[in-house]
Design an enzyme around this catalytic site. Structure first.
Site, PDB file in Angstrom:
ATOM      1  N   HIS A 272      -8.442  -2.941  -6.273  1.00 36.85           N
ATOM      2  CA  HIS A 272      -8.372  -3.111  -4.815  1.00 36.85           C
ATOM      3  C   HIS A 272      -9.504  -2.311  -4.179  1.00 36.85           C
ATOM      4  CE1 HIS A 272      -6.993  -2.853  -0.689  1.00 36.85           C
ATOM      5  NE2 HIS A 272      -6.257  -3.925  -0.947  1.00 36.85           N
TER       6      HIS A 272
ATOM      7  N   GLU B  86     -11.086 -10.358  -1.112  1.00 39.18           N
ATOM      8  CA  GLU B  86     -10.774  -9.576   0.081  1.00 39.18           C
ATOM      9  C   GLU B  86     -12.052  -8.964   0.638  1.00 39.18           C
ATOM     10  OE1 GLU B  86      -6.399  -8.243  -0.125  1.00 39.18           O
ATOM     11  OE2 GLU B  86      -7.609  -6.717  -1.088  1.00 39.18           O
TER      12      GLU B  86
ATOM     13  N   GLU C  53      -9.580  -0.391  -1.801  1.00 38.00           N
ATOM     14  CA  GLU C  53      -9.243   1.006  -1.476  1.00 38.00           C
ATOM     15  C   GLU C  53      -9.310   1.883  -2.727  1.00 38.00           C
ATOM     16  OE1 GLU C  53      -5.628  -0.084   0.537  1.00 38.00           O
ATOM     17  OE2 GLU C  53      -6.859  -1.022   2.088  1.00 38.00           O
TER      18      GLU C  53
ATOM     19  N   GLY D 272      -7.262  -4.819   7.176  1.00 33.07           N
ATOM     20  CA  GLY D 272      -6.618  -3.912   8.123  1.00 33.07           C
ATOM     21  C   GLY D 272      -7.356  -3.772   9.440  1.00 33.07           C
TER      22      GLY D 272
ATOM     23  N   LYS E 184       0.863  -1.195   0.000  1.00 33.97           N
ATOM     24  CA  LYS E 184       0.000   0.000   0.000  1.00 33.97           C
ATOM     25  C   LYS E 184       0.899   1.244   0.000  1.00 33.97           C
ATOM     26  CE  LYS E 184      -3.627  -2.798   1.873  1.00 33.97           C
ATOM     27  NZ  LYS E 184      -4.841  -2.934   2.637  1.00 33.97           N
TER      28      LYS E 184
ATOM     29  N   GLY F  52      -1.510  -7.359   3.367  1.00 28.36           N
ATOM     30  CA  GLY F  52      -1.252  -5.929   3.528  1.00 28.36           C
ATOM     31  C   GLY F  52      -0.302  -5.687   4.684  1.00 28.36           C
TER      32      GLY F  52
ATOM     33  N   SER G 251      -6.293  -9.172   6.778  1.00 25.69           N
ATOM     34  CA  SER G 251      -5.708  -9.487   8.087  1.00 25.69           C
ATOM     35  C   SER G 251      -5.010 -10.848   8.132  1.00 25.69           C
ATOM     36  CB  SER G 251      -6.773  -9.383   9.187  1.00 25.69           C
ATOM     37  OG  SER G 251      -7.259  -8.052   9.271  1.00 25.69           O
TER      38      SER G 251
HETATM   39  O1  LIG Z   1      -4.143  -5.999  -0.255  1.00 23.93           O
HETATM   40  C1  LIG Z   1      -4.165  -6.408   0.904  1.00 23.93           C
HETATM   41  C2  LIG Z   1      -5.378  -6.349   1.675  1.00 23.93           C
HETATM   42  O2  LIG Z   1      -6.026  -5.139   1.538  1.00 23.93           O
HETATM   43  C3  LIG Z   1      -5.262  -6.851   3.073  1.00 23.93           C
HETATM   44  O3  LIG Z   1      -4.701  -5.901   3.939  1.00 23.93           O
HETATM   45  P1  LIG Z   1      -4.387  -6.341   5.455  1.00 23.93           P
HETATM   46  O4  LIG Z   1      -3.574  -7.597   5.367  1.00 23.93           O
HETATM   47  O5  LIG Z   1      -3.645  -5.188   6.043  1.00 23.93           O
HETATM   48  O6  LIG Z   1      -5.717  -6.599   6.117  1.00 23.93           O
END
Ligand SMILES: O=C[C@H](O)COP(=O)(O)O
Length: 258
Positions: free
Chosen positions: A101, A173, A103, A179, A13, A240, A219
């Protein structure tokens, strides 16, 4: 028994500048051994500004770590301020590009139509898309998580020829698990990943669907990765937060030891 090679991809990210990126990839390369790469494909998705540094390191030291970008423009070139094109990513020898993604969908209003155009742009320039899909909390609570996610898969793959679709990576996801520390239960993740494979079989063929790798993201950490990877239709993870810690990411790559 699946013959799909698991893909563990670290989505950094908007973290780690290009100097930190070099140190981080060096740490991963130092820790990972040939037997890790034989069992698992390992990739990192750094910010655009890190890619040249990562490329130089990977090329110079002949590392087996793959890398890619977190987004791609649907356009090849032109007046699109702030965007990065497929030809630019191809020139940096990126293997992968994350597309759609949550986001990007949430903060940049990316629609399935745009995501589909980006998937096509990736293939046009020899990049493998990691097509991200998944539902928000209210959609899951309403029990519509499967249909919502399958509509995103169908939208993202629209009019994609079979010879391209068979190499796509899908990352499931659930947005509420990203997150937040709330990992989706392994069986709940499997339910959706199996449905995604079923949708790909319906759109193309069972044979093609059996080749497609489906990742889980949300997560993921060393402590929960083994249970997730034990599911029949989960072929890797898009990681992430935990991918920012080199030791933790190495443990995730070695999920069989956890
Ligand atoms: O691209 C990865 C995902 O958005 C997962 O993020 P995370 O592992 O921080 O929950």
């Amino acid at each position: 028994m699946s013959t799909r090679t698991p893909l563990m991809a670290g989505n950094w990210k908007m973290n780690l500048n290009h100097l930190e990126a070099i140190a981080h990839v060096q740490k991963l390369a130092f820790a990972l051994a040939d037997k890790d790469y034989e069992a698992v494909e390992v990739a990192v998705l750094p910010p655009f500004t890190d890619l040249r540094s990562v490329q130089t390191l990977v090329d110079g030291d002949k590392l087996k770590i793959k890398y890619g970008a977190q987004d791609i423009s649907a356009h090849d070139s032109g007046a699109f301020t702030g965007e990065i094109s497929g030809p630019m990513l191809a020139k940096l020898k990126c293997t992968y590009v994350a597309i759609g993604h949550s986001e990007r969908r949430q903060y940049h209003a990316e629609t399935d139509e745009l995501v589909n155009a980006k998937v096509k742009a990736a293939y046009k320039h020899g990049l493998t898309p990691i097509l991200c899909v998944g539902e928000e909390l209210e959609v899951r609570e309403a029990g519509n998580h499967v249909s919502h996610t399958l509509a995103q898969v169908e939208g993202g793959l629209k009019d994609l020829p079979a010879e391209q679709a068979e190499t796509v990576v899908i990352a499931y996801e659930p947005v509420w698990a990203i997150g937040t520390g709330k990992v989706c239960g392994a069986e709940d993740a499997q339910e959706v990943c199996a449905a995604i494979r079923g949708k790909i079989a319906e759109l193309y063929s069972q044979d093609l669907a059996d080749k497609v790798r489906i990742q889980y993201g949300g997560s993921v950490k060393a402590g929960n990765v083994a249970e997730i990877m034990a599911q029949a239709d989960i072929d890797g993870a898009l990681v992430g937060g935990a991918s920012l810690d080199a030791d933790e990411f190495v443990k995730i790559v070695r999920f069989r030891d956890q």
